[in-house]
Design an enzyme around this catalytic site. Structure first.
Site, PDB file in Angstrom:
ATOM      1  N   ASN A  10       0.876  -1.177   0.000  1.00 47.88           N
ATOM      2  CA  ASN A  10       0.000   0.000   0.000  1.00 47.88           C
ATOM      3  C   ASN A  10       0.909   1.221   0.000  1.00 47.88           C
ATOM      4  O   ASN A  10       1.501   1.560   1.024  1.00 47.88           O
ATOM      5  CB  ASN A  10      -0.889  -0.049   1.257  1.00 47.88           C
ATOM      6  N   LYS A  12       0.201   4.302  -0.401  1.00 42.29           N
ATOM      7  CA  LYS A  12      -0.401   5.507   0.202  1.00 42.29           C
ATOM      8  C   LYS A  12      -0.119   6.736  -0.675  1.00 42.29           C
ATOM      9  O   LYS A  12      -0.013   6.610  -1.888  1.00 42.29           O
ATOM     10  CB  LYS A  12       0.093   5.665   1.645  1.00 42.29           C
ATOM     11  N   HIS A  97      -9.502   1.042   5.010  1.00 42.97           N
ATOM     12  CA  HIS A  97      -8.173   1.258   5.596  1.00 42.97           C
ATOM     13  C   HIS A  97      -8.289   2.221   6.780  1.00 42.97           C
ATOM     14  O   HIS A  97      -9.084   3.153   6.754  1.00 42.97           O
ATOM     15  CB  HIS A  97      -7.202   1.814   4.548  1.00 42.97           C
ATOM     16  N   GLU A  99      -6.577   4.629   7.802  1.00 42.14           N
ATOM     17  CA  GLU A  99      -6.405   6.066   7.540  1.00 42.14           C
ATOM     18  C   GLU A  99      -7.677   6.660   6.953  1.00 42.14           C
ATOM     19  O   GLU A  99      -7.997   7.820   7.180  1.00 42.14           O
ATOM     20  CB  GLU A  99      -5.188   6.277   6.635  1.00 42.14           C
ATOM     21  N   GLU A 169      -5.298  -4.918  10.644  1.00 41.57           N
ATOM     22  CA  GLU A 169      -4.265  -3.904  10.821  1.00 41.57           C
ATOM     23  C   GLU A 169      -4.560  -3.105  12.086  1.00 41.57           C
ATOM     24  O   GLU A 169      -5.343  -2.147  12.051  1.00 41.57           O
ATOM     25  CB  GLU A 169      -4.252  -2.945   9.631  1.00 41.57           C
ATOM     26  N   GLY A 175       2.405   2.341  10.641  1.00 47.61           N
ATOM     27  CA  GLY A 175       3.324   3.457  10.455  1.00 47.61           C
ATOM     28  C   GLY A 175       4.044   3.884  11.727  1.00 47.61           C
ATOM     29  O   GLY A 175       4.689   4.923  11.761  1.00 47.61           O
ATOM     30  N   SER A 215       3.420  -2.047  10.378  1.00 49.57           N
ATOM     31  CA  SER A 215       4.872  -2.088  10.610  1.00 49.57           C
ATOM     32  C   SER A 215       5.493  -3.455  10.312  1.00 49.57           C
ATOM     33  O   SER A 215       6.412  -3.893  11.010  1.00 49.57           O
ATOM     34  CB  SER A 215       5.214  -1.622  12.036  1.00 49.57           C
TER      35      SER A 215
HETATM   36  P1  PGA Z   1       2.821   0.285   7.617  1.00 50.64           P
HETATM   37  O1  PGA Z   1       1.361   0.476   6.979  1.00 50.64           O
HETATM   38  O2  PGA Z   1       3.373  -0.995   7.068  1.00 50.64           O
HETATM   39  O3  PGA Z   1       3.596   1.498   7.184  1.00 50.64           O
HETATM   40  O4  PGA Z   1       2.621   0.209   9.101  1.00 50.64           O
HETATM   41  C1  PGA Z   1       0.517  -0.612   6.773  1.00 50.64           C
HETATM   42  C2  PGA Z   1      -0.772  -0.159   6.141  1.00 50.64           C
HETATM   43  O5  PGA Z   1      -1.253   0.931   6.455  1.00 50.64           O
HETATM   44  O6  PGA Z   1      -1.366  -0.871   5.318  1.00 50.64           O
END
Ligand code: PGA
Length: 254
Positions: A10, A12, A97, A99, A169, A175, A215
């Site tokens: 992803n 982003k 997601h 976010e 997640e 992140g 992460s």
């Molecule tokens: P990350 O994000 O690996 O940077 O923690 C995962 C995601 O949001 O799908």
């Protein structure tokens, strides 16, 4: 029941067009070496989909989008329809997601509408669920995941479930560099699989892939992916570096 591991990047709101195409090229070439044991997808920003599609040509890496709108067309300024995505060769789309839920404010109902529209149009969906740190501390991890899974799948039939992947997640792991332990992630995945069984029966629950996200890095991917209910990962930050992402793909080949 053996489930083919699925690793998706992803990207982003990152990269420019040239950078996205370059990264896609690295993933495409590397995936040939990983082979068919692992399914792989990358989800660039809408504006890079076309460039990435060209860079992936001839490879098995699937093209994914990060979002969609549930209406087929019309006066929805700024939104992108399923047909527009399919016209660009998109096969997968993310819904729910964290976010989009927590930064943009998407509700369970909106996530459900998007999931239903995407599946109805013939796209495959990665439905993302997960608890915040406050919810985890309050002992609500399983109830939040259950609510988000049930709501997200409200419009999905048993026949359509083969085109759904769930991504667990935990919001506090996305992140942040803090990863769920393999045991904590496994416990959440096992409970999500039980919920899938309650909704659609044991056979579908056993066949549905559940990715872990939050992460994931080359250093921790193998221990997470070795857990019985973890079927690959949804990778954010670590997907932006080609060699590291390929290492994560290799970790899923077990
Ligand atoms: P990350 O994000 O690996 O940077 O923690 C995962 C995601 O949001 O799908």
């Amino acid at each position: 029941m053996s489930r083919r591991p699925f690793v998706a990047g992803n990207w982003k709101m990152n990269l420019n067009r040239a950078g996205a195409a370059e990264l896609a090229g690295v993933v495409a070439r590397g995936s040939a070496e990983v082979g068919a044991a692992v399914e792989c997808a990358v989800c660039p920003a809408f504006v890079h989909l076309d460039a990435v599609r060209h860079a992936l040509e001839g490879s098995e890496v699937r093209l994914g989008a990060q979002d969609l709108y549930f209406e087929p067309d019309g006066a929805f300024t700024g939104e992108v329809s399923t047909a527009m995505l399919q016209d660009l060769g998109v096969r997968y789309v993310l819904t729910g997601h964290s976010e989009r839920r927590h930064v943009i404010g998407e509700t369970d109902d909106l996530v459900s509408r998007k999931t239903t529209a995407a599946i109805g149009a013939g796209l495959d969906v990665i439905l993302c669920v997960g608890e915040t740190i406050e919810q985890r501390r309050g002992g609500e991890t399983d109830s939040v995941n259950e609510r988000q899974v049930r709501a997200g799948l409200a419009g999905i039939t048993a026949e359509q479930m083969s085109r759904i992947t769930i991504a667990y997640e935990p919001v506090w792991a996305i992140g942040t560099g803090v990863t769920a332990t393999p045991d904590d992630a496994q416990a959440a995945h096992a409970r999500i699989r039980e919920v899938l069984g309650e909704v659609h029966g044991a056979e579908i629950a056993a066949a549905t892939r559940i990715q872990y996200g939050g992460s994931v890095k080359p250093e921790n991917a193998a221990s997470l992916f070795s857990m019985p209910d973890i079927d690959g990962g949804l990778i954010g930050g670590a997907a932006l570096k080609g060699p590291g992402f390929l290492e994560i793909m290799r970790a899923a080949c077990t």
